[in-house]
Design a protein around this motif. Structure first.
Motif, PDB file in Angstrom:
ATOM      1  N   ASP A  58       0.827  -1.208   0.000  1.00 33.03           N
ATOM      2  CA  ASP A  58       0.000   0.000   0.000  1.00 33.03           C
ATOM      3  C   ASP A  58       0.859   1.254   0.000  1.00 33.03           C
ATOM      4  O   ASP A  58       0.544   2.243  -0.664  1.00 33.03           O
ATOM      5  N   LEU A  59       1.948   1.206   0.770  1.00 33.20           N
ATOM      6  CA  LEU A  59       2.847   2.355   0.806  1.00 33.20           C
ATOM      7  C   LEU A  59       3.487   2.586  -0.556  1.00 33.20           C
ATOM      8  O   LEU A  59       3.608   3.724  -1.033  1.00 33.20           O
ATOM      9  N   VAL A  60       3.907   1.480  -1.205  1.00 37.26           N
ATOM     10  CA  VAL A  60       4.510   1.599  -2.527  1.00 37.26           C
ATOM     11  C   VAL A  60       3.516   2.213  -3.514  1.00 37.26           C
ATOM     12  O   VAL A  60       3.873   3.038  -4.353  1.00 37.26           O
ATOM     13  N   ARG A  61       2.257   1.801  -3.402  1.00 38.07           N
ATOM     14  CA  ARG A  61       1.229   2.337  -4.303  1.00 38.07           C
ATOM     15  C   ARG A  61       1.096   3.859  -4.168  1.00 38.07           C
ATOM     16  O   ARG A  61       0.733   4.545  -5.118  1.00 38.07           O
ATOM     17  N   ARG A  62       1.341   4.360  -2.963  1.00 38.96           N
ATOM     18  CA  ARG A  62       1.163   5.795  -2.745  1.00 38.96           C
ATOM     19  C   ARG A  62       2.367   6.609  -3.194  1.00 38.96           C
ATOM     20  O   ARG A  62       2.330   7.829  -3.179  1.00 38.96           O
ATOM     21  N   ARG A  63       3.428   5.938  -3.544  1.00 38.30           N
ATOM     22  CA  ARG A  63       4.615   6.669  -3.969  1.00 38.30           C
ATOM     23  C   ARG A  63       4.501   7.122  -5.422  1.00 38.30           C
ATOM     24  O   ARG A  63       3.725   6.563  -6.213  1.00 38.30           O
ATOM     25  N   GLU A  64       5.277   8.065  -5.778  1.00 34.41           N
ATOM     26  CA  GLU A  64       5.238   8.607  -7.143  1.00 34.41           C
ATOM     27  C   GLU A  64       5.635   7.562  -8.174  1.00 34.41           C
ATOM     28  O   GLU A  64       5.147   7.572  -9.301  1.00 34.41           O
TER      29      GLU A  64
END
Length: 401
Positions: A58-64
């Motif tokens: 989920d964190l990776v998804r929120r990254r640019e």
């Protein structure tokens, strides 16, 4: 118990050990919230790992860099609780060991590498690591924070090192595994003398490292040392968990399989051309104990000589203290007391409970009972392990009239 594996698995996704540690803590908090209501799952470790991995994705998804990172994370980490990972020749096929090599990157100082890895992999508290380093807790805490920031700022990849890079990190990795084992073998604080899970993790990592680097004598030396030390575990505590001194241990309880494994690893470490590094020398000392049928048959003269070689290879006040103990057994307490007295002004040993403990033992053997009692009492006041404190207070009470 599971934190090291969770952090290692998450770090492979987010490529940041500081963030990985935070996500692992989030997963543990989620367990505290959900398990009382829903019940503890059949495989709690797998539940924690899967929860942390989903949060990492989920964190990776929120990254640019969403698209590239998501594809990478998807390949590496399917939704299964345990995701097999293809490994090539020479790969370190263990997330935890990979995490150790990453935390031992040369961009960090030697002290920072060891402290960070003990925190992430060993699951040790800051005060426990500070005790291992013989430095103030605040100093150690800052060291760990700076190490995390340095790894993140430098963009250190979470990957397997090869060739010269791997060899350059080996010393730090060996030291980390050794210190993890030590904390399990003689816990710094708490109600129990031993923390078996730490010993088992360290022994597993040492065996894996020796198999990974079969031509490295010190890798075999460390494996030998841990096998031989672990062989005495069952005899080191009594029925109620109280410590049992080496002289009083039932040697029939020593694990002969681990002793055979340790002696075999020591033989590999001492193969021609290998030399004798610090861990190999310590393993040779442990072998002297393992090969003695009784306490009285221990070759203390050889142990004292080996400690002398160890002091030359890896100077340390703790090594000198251990050498003094061996000298006391080989030549008598009068020969060893001046060696111990010379260490009383060493700053690093000022709060080290084993220094007054050893001094108390020597004084008691010399008949200086009142001084010995005071030393045992001081040692008891310095240790934070309840079992050790009980033993030292008992010795203080038994010393003198």
């Amino acid at each position: 118990m599971e934190s090291a594996r969770i952090i290692a698995g998450v770090a492979r996704i987010v490529r940041d050990v500081g963030i990985a540690e935070e996500i692992a803590q989030d997963a543990l908090v989620a367990a505290l919230e959900q398990w009382p209501k829903e019940g503890v799952p059949d495989r709690p470790g797998a539940w924690l790992t899967a929860t942390a991995k989903h949060r990492a994705i989920d964190l990776v998804r929120r990254r640019e860099t969403y698209a590239r990172k998501l594809v990478e994370a998807g390949r590496a980490l399917p939704d299964a609780a345990h995701d097999p990972e293809p490994s090539g020749l020479g790969d370190i096929d263990d997330d935890v060991l990979r995490l150790i090599f990453t935390a031992c990157h040369p961009v960090l100082s030697a002290e920072a590498r060891t402290a960070l890895t003990l925190r992430l992999v060993g699951g040790l508290r800051t005060d426990e690591i500070a005790r291992a380093f013989l430095v103030p807790e605040a100093t150690l805490a800052q060291r760990i924070v700076r190490a995390k920031r340095t790894l993140a700022r430098s963009g250190v990849p979470f990957e397997v090192p090869y060739g010269d890079d791997r060899a350059a990190r080996l010393g730090s990795v060996l030291e980390v595994i050794y210190l993890i084992f030590n904390e399990g073998y003689a816990a710094t604080a708490g109600d129990d003398l031993l923390r078996p899970a730490l010993c088992e993790d360290a022994l597993r990592l040492a065996r894996l490292l020796a198999a990974l680097m079969p031509k490295e004598p010190e890798a075999h030396g460390l494996a030998a040392l841990l096998e031989l030390q672990a062989s005495r575990t069952a005899a080191r505590t009594g029925p109620d968990g109280e410590p049992v001194m080496l002289a009083d241990q039932n040697r029939r309880l020593w694990n002969r399989l681990l002793i055979r494994r340790g002696l075999a690893a020591l033989e590999r470490a001492l193969e021609p051309g290998g030399g004798a590094g610090p861990f190999t020398l310590q393993a040779a000392i442990a072998a002297c104990h393992a090969q003695a049928a009784t306490y009285e048959e221990t070759d203390w003269a050889r142990i004292a000589a080996l400690y002398g070689l160890l002091a030359a290879r890896a100077p340390s006040p703790v090594v000198e203290l251990n050498r003094a103990v061996a000298v006391s057994m080989a030549q008598g307490p009068a020969a060893a007391l001046p060696l111990v007295d010379a260490l009383t002004d060493v700053t690093a040993l000022r709060d080290y409970h084993l220094l007054p403990s050893v001094r108390g033992d020597l004084l008691a053997r010399l008949g200086r009972t009142e001084e010995a009692r005071a030393e045992f009492a001081r040692a008891a006041s310095l240790t934070r392990n309840e079992r050790e404190r009980e033993l030292l207070l008992r010795r203080a009470g038994e010393t003198g009239g």
